[in-house]
Write a protein that holds these residues in place. Sequence first.
Motif, PDB file in Angstrom:
ATOM      1  N   GLU A 181       4.527  13.423  -9.345  1.00 18.36           N
ATOM      2  CA  GLU A 181       3.284  13.018  -8.668  1.00 18.36           C
ATOM      3  C   GLU A 181       3.312  11.524  -8.355  1.00 18.36           C
ATOM      4  O   GLU A 181       2.305  10.830  -8.474  1.00 18.36           O
TER       5      GLU A 181
ATOM      6  N   ILE B 172       1.391   4.864 -12.848  1.00 15.88           N
ATOM      7  CA  ILE B 172       0.471   3.723 -12.961  1.00 15.88           C
ATOM      8  C   ILE B 172      -0.685   4.083 -13.908  1.00 15.88           C
ATOM      9  O   ILE B 172      -1.095   3.274 -14.749  1.00 15.88           O
TER      10      ILE B 172
ATOM     11  N   HIS C 172      -2.107  -1.642  -5.725  1.00 19.29           N
ATOM     12  CA  HIS C 172      -2.346  -0.371  -5.023  1.00 19.29           C
ATOM     13  C   HIS C 172      -3.608   0.287  -5.597  1.00 19.29           C
ATOM     14  O   HIS C 172      -3.962   0.073  -6.750  1.00 19.29           O
TER      15      HIS C 172
ATOM     16  N   THR D 157       2.694  -6.413  -8.413  1.00 24.55           N
ATOM     17  CA  THR D 157       3.344  -5.487  -7.493  1.00 24.55           C
ATOM     18  C   THR D 157       4.539  -6.209  -6.888  1.00 24.55           C
ATOM     19  O   THR D 157       4.377  -7.204  -6.188  1.00 24.55           O
TER      20      THR D 157
ATOM     21  N   TYR E 289       4.455  -4.579  -0.114  1.00 21.59           N
ATOM     22  CA  TYR E 289       4.717  -3.746   1.069  1.00 21.59           C
ATOM     23  C   TYR E 289       5.523  -4.491   2.137  1.00 21.59           C
ATOM     24  O   TYR E 289       6.209  -3.888   2.960  1.00 21.59           O
TER      25      TYR E 289
ATOM     26  N   ALA F 118       7.086   0.353  -7.124  1.00 21.65           N
ATOM     27  CA  ALA F 118       7.127   1.586  -6.316  1.00 21.65           C
ATOM     28  C   ALA F 118       8.159   1.474  -5.197  1.00 21.65           C
ATOM     29  O   ALA F 118       8.844   2.439  -4.873  1.00 21.65           O
TER      30      ALA F 118
ATOM     31  N   SER G 244       8.886   4.493  -7.280  1.00 26.06           N
ATOM     32  CA  SER G 244       8.794   5.715  -6.463  1.00 26.06           C
ATOM     33  C   SER G 244      10.211   6.018  -5.983  1.00 26.06           C
ATOM     34  O   SER G 244      10.664   5.457  -4.981  1.00 26.06           O
TER      35      SER G 244
ATOM     36  N   LYS H 241      10.652   6.716  -2.335  1.00 25.54           N
ATOM     37  CA  LYS H 241      10.505   5.710  -1.271  1.00 25.54           C
ATOM     38  C   LYS H 241      11.851   5.144  -0.831  1.00 25.54           C
ATOM     39  O   LYS H 241      12.048   4.880   0.344  1.00 25.54           O
TER      40      LYS H 241
END
Length: 454
Positions: free
Chosen positions: A82, A88, A115, A167, A171, A197, A222, A225
């Motif tokens: 998931e 997190i 996030h 983080t 991004y 992530a 992730s 990703k």
Amino acid sequence: MCEVVFMKAPICDFVKKYCADGALRLHMPGHKGACFLGVEQRDITEVEGADVLYSDGEGIIAESELNAGRLFGTKKTLYSTEGSSLCIRATVYLCAMLARELGREPLILSARNAHKAFLSALALVDAHVEWMFSSDEGGIVSCRVSAEALEEKLSGMKEKPVAVYITSPDYLGNEADVRGLAEVCHRHGVILAVDNAHGAYLKFLPESRHPIDLGADICCDSAHKTLPVLTGGAYLHISNRAPALFAEMAEHAMQLFASTSPSYLILQSLDMANLYICDGYRERLAALCYEVADLKKRLEEKGFSVVGDELAKLTVATKGYGYYGHEVARLLWEKGFVCEFSDPDYVVMMFTPEIDRGGIRALADTLCSIERRGEITEGAPSAPCAERVMSVRQALMSSSREVAVEDACGEVLASATVSCPPAIPIVVCGERIDEHAIACFKYYGIEKCRVVKK
Ligand SMILES: Cc1ncc(COP(=O)(O)O)c(C=O)c1O
């Protein structure tokens, strides 16, 4: 070069044999292995021999997770089907449990570009947050905190947080000084938790840039990703230096928030990735990074502004070239290139060794064929530093109503209002919406939000 001779893919091996044996499936899922999408045969559930996720056992999932842990050099690595979102929630829970053990408040000091999964985790766990801001120009997406700024912040805090949460990469592909931040955290007796992530692949660069190797205590990746893993596949990593409680309670923390029906397709994908990584992945990744570096150089020579540190991500700050990020993404889309993300300032593209190399060259040609225009001088607004009226949990649990953002001035935000991606809250639930926040919402194309009912 590495462990491939020793490593197996036990989950894949089990499912392959299960399919070959052709037993009558008197169990879930309801498709019974019949072909609808084409993947059903391998989509099984926790039948005899298939192990149970987060059971702390010695079955095939535990064996596969051990393999992943060996690859990442962790004390413990757990799979998530998931995404990092689940990891997190588990991380925030573990931090809260640590705080309880130490007799401290469950307070986390976080960079503001977290996030939205972090916010719902705070609410679920009833943990508190104090935000760190930065003067970065990346709008809401970036919030680089230096080791010096963190030192100053922690030194000035009467009540020390149990953890610092950042983080990295963000991004846009900015990587934090994880090593420096970890040193500061550990000097103050504080955990460093990293939302990695976007950075699973950082481990396999010629010199690892993975947060666990740089000093983080806990992080999520992730896998889906940046590694060849199905959507939803992720890792929770716990480092060798993390408090013992983290490894002891990690399974408990994950199963607390996870579905009881993990996808065996995703588990097989994570399992297979271990073998794949052992079989020349590092070399393929290094070659890819050279190509992306060439692409970046070519774009810079053409006059584009390339930002971010990540070697396998391309982020172009487009305004200097005369375009909004969305416009460049649209131009590329019309030519058959689908970008990961764009906003008014940036367009972001992600590369892995699995991408078609001819495609990278065609992308470079297409970007270079875009005609330069006069610079757009309008900058991105800074992240709002709004007044906190109630906790994240109180706000999320309040009755709420939806309003147009222009009618929201003075109201208290009830739920994370994000554009997705990057799913970074502009204002945090429980904060009062002011004119600056409304301008930010509009800048990022958000028209409605939920506010607390009076
Ligand atoms: C920085 C960051 N953290 C966490 C997440 C959540 O990851 P996942 O989609 O794997 O649950 C995302 C998703 O895009 C993200 O960008």
